[in-house]
Design a protein around this motif. Structure first.
Motif, PDB file in Angstrom:
ATOM      1  N   LYS A   2       0.834  -1.190   0.000  1.00 21.50           N
ATOM      2  CA  LYS A   2       0.000   0.000   0.000  1.00 21.50           C
ATOM      3  C   LYS A   2       0.872   1.244   0.000  1.00 21.50           C
ATOM      4  CE  LYS A   2      -3.928  -2.233   2.042  1.00 21.50           C
ATOM      5  NZ  LYS A   2      -4.704  -2.458   3.232  1.00 21.50           N
ATOM      6  N   PHE A   3       0.430   2.228  -0.782  1.00 13.06           N
ATOM      7  CA  PHE A   3       1.156   3.485  -0.921  1.00 13.06           C
ATOM      8  C   PHE A   3       0.204   4.650  -0.727  1.00 13.06           C
ATOM      9  CE2 PHE A   3       3.531   0.413  -3.345  1.00 13.06           C
ATOM     10  CZ  PHE A   3       4.848   0.704  -3.044  1.00 13.06           C
ATOM     11  N   LEU A   4       0.713   5.721  -0.129  1.00 13.31           N
ATOM     12  CA  LEU A   4      -0.008   6.969   0.000  1.00 13.31           C
ATOM     13  C   LEU A   4       0.509   7.905  -1.083  1.00 13.31           C
ATOM     14  CD1 LEU A   4      -1.875   8.885   1.648  1.00 13.31           C
ATOM     15  CD2 LEU A   4       0.184   9.525   2.925  1.00 13.31           C
ATOM     16  N   LEU A   5      -0.389   8.457  -1.877  1.00 15.16           N
ATOM     17  CA  LEU A   5      -0.027   9.437  -2.900  1.00 15.16           C
ATOM     18  C   LEU A   5      -0.533  10.789  -2.422  1.00 15.16           C
ATOM     19  CD1 LEU A   5      -1.105   7.512  -6.139  1.00 15.16           C
ATOM     20  CD2 LEU A   5       1.017   7.318  -4.835  1.00 15.16           C
ATOM     21  N   ASN A   6       0.361  11.684  -2.059  1.00 15.21           N
ATOM     22  CA  ASN A   6       0.000  13.040  -1.653  1.00 15.21           C
ATOM     23  C   ASN A   6       0.145  13.949  -2.862  1.00 15.21           C
ATOM     24  OD1 ASN A   6      -0.573  12.736   1.118  1.00 15.21           O
ATOM     25  ND2 ASN A   6       1.599  12.690   1.593  1.00 15.21           N
ATOM     26  N   LEU A   7      -0.923  14.647  -3.206  1.00 17.75           N
ATOM     27  CA  LEU A   7      -0.930  15.563  -4.338  1.00 17.75           C
ATOM     28  C   LEU A   7      -0.738  16.978  -3.813  1.00 17.75           C
ATOM     29  CD1 LEU A   7      -1.544  16.049  -7.383  1.00 17.75           C
ATOM     30  CD2 LEU A   7      -3.929  16.308  -6.698  1.00 17.75           C
ATOM     31  N   LEU A  34      -7.266   1.219  -6.173  1.00 17.66           N
ATOM     32  CA  LEU A  34      -7.647   2.381  -5.390  1.00 17.66           C
ATOM     33  C   LEU A  34      -8.346   1.938  -4.111  1.00 17.66           C
ATOM     34  CD1 LEU A  34      -7.805   5.480  -5.199  1.00 17.66           C
ATOM     35  CD2 LEU A  34     -10.017   5.326  -6.358  1.00 17.66           C
ATOM     36  N   ILE A  35      -7.772   2.288  -2.957  1.00 14.18           N
ATOM     37  CA  ILE A  35      -8.333   1.941  -1.655  1.00 14.18           C
ATOM     38  C   ILE A  35      -9.217   3.080  -1.152  1.00 14.18           C
ATOM     39  CG2 ILE A  35      -7.823   1.339   0.752  1.00 14.18           C
ATOM     40  CD1 ILE A  35      -6.975  -0.788  -1.308  1.00 14.18           C
ATOM     41  N   SER A  36      -8.702   4.311  -1.201  1.00 15.25           N
ATOM     42  CA  SER A  36      -9.467   5.477  -0.757  1.00 15.25           C
ATOM     43  C   SER A  36      -8.897   6.740  -1.382  1.00 15.25           C
ATOM     44  CB  SER A  36      -9.477   5.592   0.767  1.00 15.25           C
ATOM     45  OG  SER A  36      -8.179   5.843   1.253  1.00 15.25           O
ATOM     46  N   ALA A  37      -9.710   7.793  -1.342  1.00 18.42           N
ATOM     47  CA  ALA A  37      -9.299   9.094  -1.865  1.00 18.42           C
ATOM     48  C   ALA A  37      -9.903  10.170  -0.970  1.00 18.42           C
ATOM     49  CB  ALA A  37      -9.771   9.263  -3.300  1.00 18.42           C
ATOM     50  N   HIS A  38      -9.116  11.211  -0.710  1.00 23.31           N
ATOM     51  CA  HIS A  38      -9.579  12.298   0.149  1.00 23.31           C
ATOM     52  C   HIS A  38      -9.098  13.624  -0.411  1.00 23.31           C
ATOM     53  CE1 HIS A  38     -10.532   9.287   3.171  1.00 23.31           C
ATOM     54  NE2 HIS A  38      -9.358   8.754   2.875  1.00 23.31           N
ATOM     55  N   ALA A  39     -10.024  14.572  -0.552  1.00 22.04           N
ATOM     56  CA  ALA A  39      -9.656  15.944  -0.887  1.00 22.04           C
ATOM     57  C   ALA A  39      -9.665  16.724   0.418  1.00 22.04           C
ATOM     58  CB  ALA A  39     -10.657  16.535  -1.871  1.00 22.04           C
ATOM     59  N   HIS A  69       0.797  23.116  -0.817  1.00 25.48           N
ATOM     60  CA  HIS A  69       0.167  22.379   0.269  1.00 25.48           C
ATOM     61  C   HIS A  69      -0.367  21.050  -0.244  1.00 25.48           C
ATOM     62  CE1 HIS A  69      -3.247  24.353  -1.664  1.00 25.48           C
ATOM     63  NE2 HIS A  69      -3.988  23.375  -1.183  1.00 25.48           N
ATOM     64  N   VAL A  70      -0.575  20.114   0.667  1.00 25.37           N
ATOM     65  CA  VAL A  70      -1.197  18.852   0.292  1.00 25.37           C
ATOM     66  C   VAL A  70      -2.675  19.139   0.078  1.00 25.37           C
ATOM     67  CG1 VAL A  70      -1.717  16.482   0.953  1.00 25.37           C
ATOM     68  CG2 VAL A  70       0.450  17.504   1.635  1.00 25.37           C
ATOM     69  N   ALA A  71      -3.164  18.886  -1.120  1.00 29.94           N
ATOM     70  CA  ALA A  71      -4.546  19.193  -1.470  1.00 29.94           C
ATOM     71  C   ALA A  71      -5.418  17.951  -1.513  1.00 29.94           C
ATOM     72  CB  ALA A  71      -4.587  19.900  -2.819  1.00 29.94           C
ATOM     73  N   CYS A  72      -4.788  16.808  -1.704  1.00 29.19           N
ATOM     74  CA  CYS A  72      -5.542  15.584  -1.916  1.00 29.19           C
ATOM     75  C   CYS A  72      -4.626  14.404  -1.622  1.00 29.19           C
ATOM     76  CB  CYS A  72      -5.995  15.557  -3.372  1.00 29.19           C
ATOM     77  SG  CYS A  72      -6.990  14.158  -3.849  1.00 29.19           S
ATOM     78  N   GLN A  73      -5.221  13.276  -1.231  1.00 29.15           N
ATOM     79  CA  GLN A  73      -4.412  12.080  -1.063  1.00 29.15           C
ATOM     80  C   GLN A  73      -5.197  10.861  -1.514  1.00 29.15           C
ATOM     81  OE1 GLN A  73      -5.072  10.848   3.594  1.00 29.15           O
ATOM     82  NE2 GLN A  73      -3.171  11.779   3.054  1.00 29.15           N
ATOM     83  N   TYR A  74      -4.472   9.901  -2.013  1.00 28.14           N
ATOM     84  CA  TYR A  74      -5.036   8.637  -2.450  1.00 28.14           C
ATOM     85  C   TYR A  74      -4.262   7.519  -1.768  1.00 28.14           C
ATOM     86  CZ  TYR A  74      -6.925  11.398  -6.313  1.00 28.14           C
ATOM     87  OH  TYR A  74      -7.583  12.338  -7.065  1.00 28.14           O
TER      88      TYR A  74
END
Length: 112
Positions: A2-7, A34-39, A69-74
């Motif tokens: 599992k990986f966290l992608l910070n946008l 895709l496990i989850s996504a958060h804005a 800034h971190v705007a979103c993460q997956y």
């Protein structure tokens, strides 16, 4: 794994929901990765908590004094780091300042 992608975006830019997100969501979703996504809300309404020598300080605004800034993460579950990086490149539009790919670890410090 599992990986966290910070946008990361520039604070002056509006949150992007364009074709880069659609391409990413289609690729990761169809592959079952895709496990989850958060804005995230605007960083100006966040709080930063710091502890120095036992003294807790709470300040308004983003943690870092920067325009990015971190705007979103997956959270994705991929076979390899290379696949997570491949998916992250789908989020790299002209508006994006960068995408950080980080492995997630469990409470014992083992990669998930």
């Amino acid at each position: 794994m599992k990986f966290l992608l910070n946008l990361y975006l520039n604070a002056a830019d509006p949150p992007g929901q364009g074709s880069d997100h659609e391409d990413f969501l289609a690729a990761a979703g169809q592959a079952g990765e895709l496990i989850s996504a958060h804005a995230f809300a605007d960083p100006s309404i966040s709080a930063a908590i710091r502890v120095r020598r036992g003294v807790v300080t709470v300040t308004d605004g983003p943690y870092l004094q920067t325009s990015d800034h971190v705007a979103c993460q997956y959270v994705v579950d991929c076979e390899s780091r290379e696949r997570a990086v491949e998916l992250a490149t789908l989020l790299s539009s002209g508006q994006t300042c960068g995408v950080e790919v980080r492995p997630l670890m469990d409470s014992a410090g083992m990669e998930m």
